[in-house]
Design a protein around this motif. Structure first.
Motif, PDB file in Angstrom:
ATOM      1  N   ALA A  22       1.007  -1.193   0.087  1.00  0.00           N
ATOM      2  CA  ALA A  22      -0.099   0.109   0.145  1.00  0.00           C
ATOM      3  C   ALA A  22       0.759   1.321  -0.059  1.00  0.00           C
ATOM      4  O   ALA A  22       0.483   2.175  -0.852  1.00  0.00           O
ATOM      5  N   ILE A  23       1.933   1.352   0.703  1.00  0.00           N
ATOM      6  CA  ILE A  23       2.869   2.409   0.935  1.00  0.00           C
ATOM      7  C   ILE A  23       3.412   2.645  -0.719  1.00  0.00           C
ATOM      8  O   ILE A  23       3.438   3.838  -0.969  1.00  0.00           O
ATOM      9  N   GLN A  24       3.935   1.538  -1.317  1.00  0.00           N
ATOM     10  CA  GLN A  24       4.534   1.729  -2.513  1.00  0.00           C
ATOM     11  C   GLN A  24       3.629   2.197  -3.693  1.00  0.00           C
ATOM     12  O   GLN A  24       3.838   2.930  -4.505  1.00  0.00           O
ATOM     13  N   ALA A  25       2.328   1.720  -3.524  1.00  0.00           N
ATOM     14  CA  ALA A  25       1.266   2.258  -4.424  1.00  0.00           C
ATOM     15  C   ALA A  25       0.813   3.560  -4.359  1.00  0.00           C
ATOM     16  O   ALA A  25       0.372   4.300  -5.101  1.00  0.00           O
ATOM     17  N   ILE A  26       0.837   4.111  -3.001  1.00  0.00           N
ATOM     18  CA  ILE A  26       0.171   5.226  -2.644  1.00  0.00           C
ATOM     19  C   ILE A  26       1.245   6.617  -2.206  1.00  0.00           C
ATOM     20  O   ILE A  26       1.147   7.638  -2.829  1.00  0.00           O
ATOM     21  N   VAL A  27       2.222   6.287  -1.860  1.00  0.00           N
ATOM     22  CA  VAL A  27       3.432   7.278  -1.598  1.00  0.00           C
ATOM     23  C   VAL A  27       4.180   7.445  -3.021  1.00  0.00           C
ATOM     24  O   VAL A  27       4.966   6.521  -3.401  1.00  0.00           O
ATOM     25  N   PRO A  28       4.124   8.782  -3.418  1.00  0.00           N
ATOM     26  CA  PRO A  28       5.052   8.952  -4.831  1.00  0.00           C
ATOM     27  C   PRO A  28       6.505   9.180  -4.687  1.00  0.00           C
ATOM     28  O   PRO A  28       7.117   9.478  -3.698  1.00  0.00           O
TER      29      PRO A  28
ATOM     30  N   GLN B 160      11.916   5.153  -4.630  1.00  0.00           N
ATOM     31  CA  GLN B 160      12.462   3.887  -5.130  1.00  0.00           C
ATOM     32  C   GLN B 160      12.270   2.903  -4.014  1.00  0.00           C
ATOM     33  O   GLN B 160      12.336   3.295  -2.588  1.00  0.00           O
ATOM     34  N   GLN B 161      12.233   1.772  -4.283  1.00  0.00           N
ATOM     35  CA  GLN B 161      12.077   0.762  -3.147  1.00  0.00           C
ATOM     36  C   GLN B 161      12.902   0.832  -2.035  1.00  0.00           C
ATOM     37  O   GLN B 161      12.842   0.729  -0.881  1.00  0.00           O
ATOM     38  N   LEU B 162      14.456   0.603  -2.388  1.00  0.00           N
ATOM     39  CA  LEU B 162      15.313   1.043  -1.444  1.00  0.00           C
ATOM     40  C   LEU B 162      15.408   1.986  -0.526  1.00  0.00           C
ATOM     41  O   LEU B 162      15.615   1.925   0.667  1.00  0.00           O
ATOM     42  N   ASP B 163      15.221   3.082  -1.492  1.00  0.00           N
ATOM     43  CA  ASP B 163      15.030   4.497  -0.621  1.00  0.00           C
ATOM     44  C   ASP B 163      13.985   4.453   0.458  1.00  0.00           C
ATOM     45  O   ASP B 163      14.352   5.008   1.388  1.00  0.00           O
ATOM     46  N   LEU B 164      12.664   3.720  -0.003  1.00  0.00           N
ATOM     47  CA  LEU B 164      11.699   3.558   0.914  1.00  0.00           C
ATOM     48  C   LEU B 164      12.009   2.812   1.849  1.00  0.00           C
ATOM     49  O   LEU B 164      11.606   3.126   3.130  1.00  0.00           O
TER      50      LEU B 164
END
Length: 801
Positions: free
Chosen positions: A368-374, A377-381
């Protein structure tokens, strides 16, 4: 006989014999002049190493030196009666931290553990726990326990200055680290460094200290870990919250409630936890997450507000959680300040992510975070999420067979949500949140209840999606999150909430099919959640006409089945059978085998009420075999429970108990509260007939508690009748009459007659009860019970032991 000389007197005499000033002696042994003054005044004692240096510089003999050093450390001297060095006083009792205290003590006793970091969010009680440990530790650290508040320190240099002042280190050409090495290289001391989160750059300096001393231990309080070699973390969570069903006695032992009451009583000695304010206090504890600082700030408001009034003001809570106490640190003068202190310690990127995560309610998955937070990149997130977790602003939760979730405390979420709004980011994030959860609801299979755990985890996010859709007049999105999830909302929502949603949908330009489905949901709410069968019947009749006009046979059959159930509950058995058989015929034409057997179960319910037990048993057994073959658990539990009812009426109590207990186990595995309450209610008379009075009481109280919480008045009537049966067998005639009287009143108000087989089964107990008192007493109690409040009676019954 002259009194023995104190250590301070001896030090002063030996110094005079050597013709040394206090300043000269201090320079010789490498300590502050003030330390010499305090030692001679018996207000401070030296460390073992300092006592040895003093003996050397004073040129004491071996015997004198041994006695001098022993007296320097002797318990009972005036200075030894002082608290450990520099410790602030604690104004309140430590509540429910036994486990953490035991962990910290075991770490302090371990030779190889020298750096311990007590972590947790602002206001969780890290400093208070550290002080408790300090007060319990002098014997472990004979050379001193020192408390150093670092709230104002922002650099390694300021850390050194704070330590030098706390330890009375003299001015010197050496660095503060080198001075500490010289003075405390072999000393057994505990340094408590409070509020270290803004000094994470001091990690290297602290590590150097440990590497160049042998007996020094560090207890750090910090909202963030240092990630230093040798660091042992002790995370501190908020106080345990009371459960939804907690009784008054359970609330009295709950740590969050205890702290609230303790603080309120410190301001108002007459304040007490009572049955009248218990519910409000329980909700206050939930509102503030069980955070000790928030509980204390809320309790301070009880000088002006009752708990009930305070709860109303805590909507939302952050603005009210403040204090005017001038002695409180600035960061603890409000919960906003406490959270903002942490917010200011993180990077701008982490601040932005925290704000964005505030769009989620009760947590979220990584997907959900990856879909909503613009724009991350995955590693940065992952790195940014780890940073928020390290700073105690976010927590990760893992449940068996469920995706891991990220969640923040509700007070932190409120703070971050306000920041999100202030930065003008709310509308964009809310729309992305809506789009994600609409897609999530669309992706669910028709077997919504099989997704129960996932849906329960996402319930608050879906609620937020529905509310945002209503706010933005997006009826397709709202209906997608409501209509397909009807069965879920029936069980895990509230009827008032569903009613509000459906009332809003009724004003929108719905398609005919969705309009009909909304009417069916209105019917379900009225009939089966609110026990308003006449209103429910009207909704279903309207929906039936709509489905017939749309030529939707499966939906027509479903409406006929619901109308059959309403007719049955109202005692119209012939009409109920007609509806059920019509629905069954339609399902047979459609080839829906599962629905056919469900209609067999429904017909069996009516037949039981008509006393046709053999035919009902035959239908239920056929259905039972099918449910077992197909492993359809909810229907299996239903058939088992009704087979148990038939066994009761046939006086086969062992068989009845087995069937009800099997049904109960299935409903518990499904967390179906209505099913659990039904099985427990049905089990009660079976246990009574077998002399298992205590078990019967436990069962009926559990059923009553569930149904009361669900506002299930139909079920409550059954509970009251069964409770009256139990009370009659116990010889409590008056209370039994009250229960039966109130049950009859409920049935009359709801138009729910008690069927003949059950009337006949209850009759012997009623007669038994009537024999215990006079006819006049019976009539008077029965009449008075009609005006007795239902809540009062239920509270009395739940208190029975």
């Amino acid at each position: 006989m002259p009194e023995p000389r104190s250590f301070g007197q001896q030090l002063r005499e030996y110094r005079h014999q050597r013709q040394l000033t206090q300043a000269a002696l201090a320079e010789e042994v490498g300590c502050a002049v003030e330390s010499i003054r305090k030692m001679e005044a018996n207000r401070q004692r030296p460390s073992r190493s300092l006592a040895a240096r003093l003996a050397t510089m004073l040129q004491l003999s071996s015997a004198q030196s041994q006695l001098f050093c022993a007296q320097a450390r002797m318990v009972g001297t005036a200075e030894a009666k002082q608290p450990p060095s520099g410790l602030p006083l604690t104004a309140s009792k430590l509540i429910n931290r036994q486990s953490e205290v035991a962990t910290l003590q075991s770490y302090l006793n371990a030779e190889h553990i020298r750096m311990i970091t007590l972590t947790g969010p602002g206001g969780v009680g890290k400093t208070r726990l550290a002080l408790q440990i300090a007060q319990q530790s002098p014997k472990q650290f004979p050379d001193g326990v020192y408390f150093v508040d670092l709230a104002q320190a922002t650099s390694v240099a300021e850390l050194g200055l704070a330590l030098s002042q706390a330890l009375n280190l003299p001015s010197s050409k050496y660095s503060w680290q080198r001075q500490m090495q010289l003075h405390f290289q072999h000393a057994r001391i505990l340094l408590i460094l409070d509020n270290l989160e803004q000094l994470l750059s001091a990690t290297e300096a602290l590590r150097w200290l440990l590497d160049h001393t042998t007996g020094l231990k560090l207890l750090l309080t910090s909202r963030a870990l240092l990630h230093c070699a040798g660091e042992y973390a002790v995370p501190l969570a908020p106080l345990r919250l009371p459960t939804v069903s907690a009784t008054l006695n359970e609330l009295k032992t709950n740590p969050a409630v205890q702290l609230f009451v303790q603080r309120a009583q410190s301001l108002n000695p007459q304040f007490t936890l009572t049955s009248a304010n218990a519910e409000a206090i329980k909700h206050i504890c939930w509102q503030v997450d069980g955070l000790p600082l928030a509980l204390e700030l809320a309790a301070a408001r009880t000088r002006l507000l009752t708990p009930e009034a305070l709860l109303a003001y805590l909507q939302p809570p952050l603005a009210l959680l403040t204090t005017n106490d001038p002695t409180a640190p600035a960061r603890h003068q409000s919960m906003h300040n406490a959270i903002n202190w942490s917010y200011q310690q993180i990077s701008p990127q982490q601040q932005q992510l925290l704000r964005q995560l505030a769009i989620f309610q009760a947590g979220c998955t990584l997907d959900a975070i990856q879909a909503i937070v613009p724009n991350l990149q995955q590693l940065d997130l992952l790195d940014q999420l780890a940073g928020l977790i390290d700073h105690s602003l976010l927590a990760m939760q893992a449940e068996p067979e469920q995706p891991q979730r990220f969640r923040m405390l509700s007070l932190i979420q409120e703070f971050a949500a306000q920041e999100l709004s202030d930065h003008g980011e709310l509308n964009t994030l809310a729309q992305r949140h809506l789009e994600y959860y609409v897609m999530y609801c669309e992706s669910l299979s028709e077997q919504v209840l099989e997704m129960r755990q996932a849906l329960l985890a996402e319930r608050e996010n879906i609620r937020a999606t529905i509310n945002w859709a209503m706010r933005t007049q997006n009826w397709p999105a709202a209906s997608t999150c409501i209509v397909p999830l009807a069965e879920f909302w029936y069980r895990y929502g509230t009827s008032e909430e569903l009613q509000r949603w459906l009332d809003w949908l009724s004003t929108q330009p719905l398609t005919p099919t969705i309009h009909a489905r909304c009417n069916e949901m209105q019917g379900y709410i009225a009939a089966f959640l609110q026990s308003q069968y006449r209103a429910g019947q009207a909704w279903y009749q309207e929906a039936l006409a709509q489905r017939q006009a749309l030529q939707q046979p499966a939906a027509i059959a479903e409406n006929l089945a619901k109308l059959g159930e309403i007719a049955m509950e109202q005692g119209h058995y012939a009409q109920a059978l007609e509806h059920y058989r019509s629905a069954c015929s339609l399902y047979e034409q459609l080839g829906d085998q599962e629905a056919v057997f469900a209609m067999h179960d429904c017909q069996a319910m009516v037949l039981v009420r008509q006393g046709q037990f053999s035919l009902a048993q035959q239908l239920l057994q056929q259905s039972l075999d099918y449910w077992q073959q197909q492993h359809i658990l909810p229907s299996l539990a239903f058939s088992l429970n009704y087979l148990g009812v038939i066994a009761l009426y046939q006086s086969n109590f062992a068989k009845a108990q087995q069937a009800h207990e099997q049904a109960l186990a299935i409903w518990r595995s499904l967390d179906d509260q209505r099913g659990i309450a039904s099985a427990l209610n049905a089990l009660t008379p079976v246990l009574l007939q077998q002399g298992q009075i205590a078990s019967a009481l436990t069962a009926i109280q559990a059923s009553l508690n569930i149904r009361w919480s669900l506002h299930d008045y139909d079920g409550l009537a059954w509970n009251l009748e069964r409770f009256g049966e139990l009370l009659s067998m116990q010889g409590q005639a008056e209370l039994a009459i009250q229960a039966w009287s109130k049950a009859q009143q409920l049935r009359a108000e709801l138009a729910l007659p008690l069927f003949e087989a059950e009337q006949q089964r209850l009759q012997p107990q009623i007669i038994h009860c009537q024999q215990q008192i006079s006819s006049a007493q019976w009539q008077q109690i029965w009449f008075d019970s009609q005006s007795l409040g239902l809540a009062t009676l239920i509270e009395t019954l739940l208190a029975q032991a």
